[in-house]
Design a protein around this motif. Structure first.
Motif, short mmCIF file in Angstrom:
data_model
loop_
_atom_site.label_atom_id
_atom_site.label_comp_id
_atom_site.label_asym_id
_atom_site.label_seq_id
_atom_site.Cartn_x
_atom_site.Cartn_y
_atom_site.Cartn_z
N MET A 459 0.84 -1.19 0.00
CA MET A 459 0.00 0.00 0.00
C MET A 459 0.88 1.25 0.00
N GLU A 460 0.67 2.12 -0.99
CA GLU A 460 1.45 3.35 -1.12
C GLU A 460 0.77 4.47 -0.34
N LEU A 461 1.51 5.09 0.57
CA LEU A 461 1.01 6.17 1.41
C LEU A 461 1.62 7.51 0.99
N THR A 462 0.79 8.51 0.82
CA THR A 462 1.27 9.87 0.60
C THR A 462 0.37 10.82 1.39
N ASN A 463 0.90 12.02 1.69
CA ASN A 463 0.08 13.01 2.38
C ASN A 463 0.00 14.27 1.53
N SER A 464 -0.78 15.24 1.99
CA SER A 464 -1.05 16.41 1.19
C SER A 464 0.17 17.28 0.92
N THR A 465 1.25 17.14 1.72
CA THR A 465 2.45 17.91 1.44
C THR A 465 3.13 17.40 0.17
#
Length: 468
Positions: A459-465
């Motif tokens: 699972m690839e996780l990214t945030n709004s930054t």
């Protein structure tokens, strides 16, 4: 000592140049020219600006299609392009070369592919960019759909059209306007097929005129961007009536439309039987979703409603509509959904759970407790592949709770999560400042460690930054 040398011309190149040095001879030679040499000769004729030969070659073209896309990146004059159209219109009266043309399609689309020369010639892009409407003519207008006066089938001109406003910045040449006029005056002998139609700041009255020249059933995608605060309702109705005649339209995008849009005009789209993707990006949709979607007889697969000020009635209608049973992509970003949990939003997610693959809840003013309430419905979305819920105010523990529950969805591969409340100072539901990047990096590592423990390293996780 090495010397820079140009590769010597091949015998074929030399023979081609020799033939084109006398255009009258080149035109006469077309009658006996081997089929395989037409592409080579045509390229040389265009490169050398041999207008007479270009016209004659179109009249004797031995293939089903002639693709001129590669001409966009060369210094092609309008005279050459006009010579091509002249060749199309004179193909039945050609006496210089009695060889019968097989040309049926003149192709300018940007991604044309072919397997062999029996199908076509060149394969590079050359979309038209149109920045003005047709010029006024004194002769009466004759529809391109009237009976062709040639003794052969009409020739189709394929092109992706980008319609700019009257004061747009795209001014490639006068050819786009010219070709529209030639199609309009051809009495149906030339037919303009547009697959992708991009409309930017074009007055609806002018747009209606241009659409009258196109073969509407050939259009697959329309992107409408219109900021004008003024238009006549009669022009708008006529435009939507034309839109409803695009029987093969699969993708419709409407963005930046600030005027009070009369949603009733959407009833004119009821004939559309192939529409699968609908993007609505404007604020005046609020409370009118049933009017906009009610006329569609077949369910959508993609529905994007960005900043549409959706109400509870809108979400309730969508959950009860035929579209809820087929939606694969649902984008609800920049709508205030905080008052719809518990309630309509949960019901909607439950209804789409059997087909939904992509869900976007960015900037929906959802709080931690509301996301917690949505988890049972989200966990039933067994086909979910991507989830976006950043720009909602949630703590680190809240994000961990969401991921822990959704880790059971084996198809879920991409998640974009919000910056945790502990890492920033939120000014409101949408804006924040004073980002603590060290703390954010620590939280991200913690989330990844949790996924490893749950055996979800895929699972690839990214945030709004990451979006900035």
């Amino acid at each position: 000592m090495e010397m820079n040398r140009q590769d010597p011309l091949s015998l074929l190149d030399l023979a081609t140049q020799s033939l084109l040095s006398d255009e009258d001879s080149a035109v006469r030679a077309l009658e006996e020219l081997p089929v395989g040499l037409f592409p080579v000769l045509s390229t040389a004729a265009f490169d050398g600006g041999h207008i007479k030969t270009v016209t004659a070659m179109v009249q004797a073209w031995p293939f089903h299609c002639l693709h001129l896309g590669s001409l966009r990146d060369q210094s092609i004059t309008q005279d050459l392009l006009e010579a091509v159209i002249d060749g199309l219109e004179q193909v039945s009266t050609n006496t210089a070369c009695p060889r019968k043309s097989k040309l049926k399609v003149l192709d300018f689309t940007h991604d044309f592919e072919h397997s062999n020369w029996e199908e076509c010639s060149e394969t590079s892009p050359a979309p038209f960019v149109i920045t003005h409407t047709l010029e006024e003519t004194e002769q009466p207008t004759i529809s391109s759909r009237e009976q062709c006066q040639w003794d052969r089938e009409p020739v189709e001109i394929h092109a992706d059209l980008f319609l700019g406003g009257l004061f747009g910045f795209f001014h490639l040449s006068g050819f786009p306007s010219y070709i529209l006029q030639r199609v309009e005056k051809s009495h149906g002998c030339l037919r303009l097929h547009c697959r992708t139609l991009v409309i930017n700041q074009v007055p609806f009255r002018s747009l209606v005129e241009i659409l009258g020249v196109l073969e509407l059933e050939a259009i697959r995608e329309v992107r409408l961007h219109h900021r004008s605060g003024f238009c006549f309702e009669s022009d708008l109705i006529q435009f939507f009536a034309q839109l409803g005649q695009m029987s093969n339209l699969g993708n419709l995008i409407m963005s930046d439309i600030p005027w009070d849009f009369p949603a009733d005009t959407f009833s004119l789209l009821s004939p559309l039987g192939h529409l699968q993707k609908l993007h609505l990006i404007f604020g005046y949709l609020s409370g009118q979703l049933s009017k906009m979607l009610g006329g569609l007889k077949k369910p959508l697969e993609t529905l994007v409603m960005n900043g549409c000020r959706l109400t509870e009635n809108d979400i309730t209608y969508l959950a009860q509509s035929i579209h809820a049973t087929r939606l694969k992509e649902l984008v609800l970003c920049s709508n205030n959904l905080s008052q719809m949990v518990p309630g309509p939003l949960e019901v909607l997610l439950g209804e789409v759970s059997g087909t939904l693959e992509h869900l976007n809840l960015r900037s929906c003013r959802l709080k931690e407790a509301q996301l917690q309430a949505l988890l049972p419905a989200l966990c039933r979305c067994s086909r979910l592949r991507s989830l976006v819920f950043y720009d909602n105010v949630i703590s680190t523990s809240g994000i961990m709770n969401v991921l822990q529950h959704l880790a059971k969805l084996k198809n879920l591969k991409r998640v974009q999560y919000p910056v945790p409340a502990e890492c920033v100072v939120y000014l409101d539901e949408y804006r924040w400042e004073n980002l603590n990047r060290v703390e954010l990096a620590r939280v991200h590592t913690k989330l990844q460690e949790m996924l490893r423990a749950l055996q979800r390293t895929d699972m690839e996780l990214t945030n709004s930054t990451s979006m900035v």
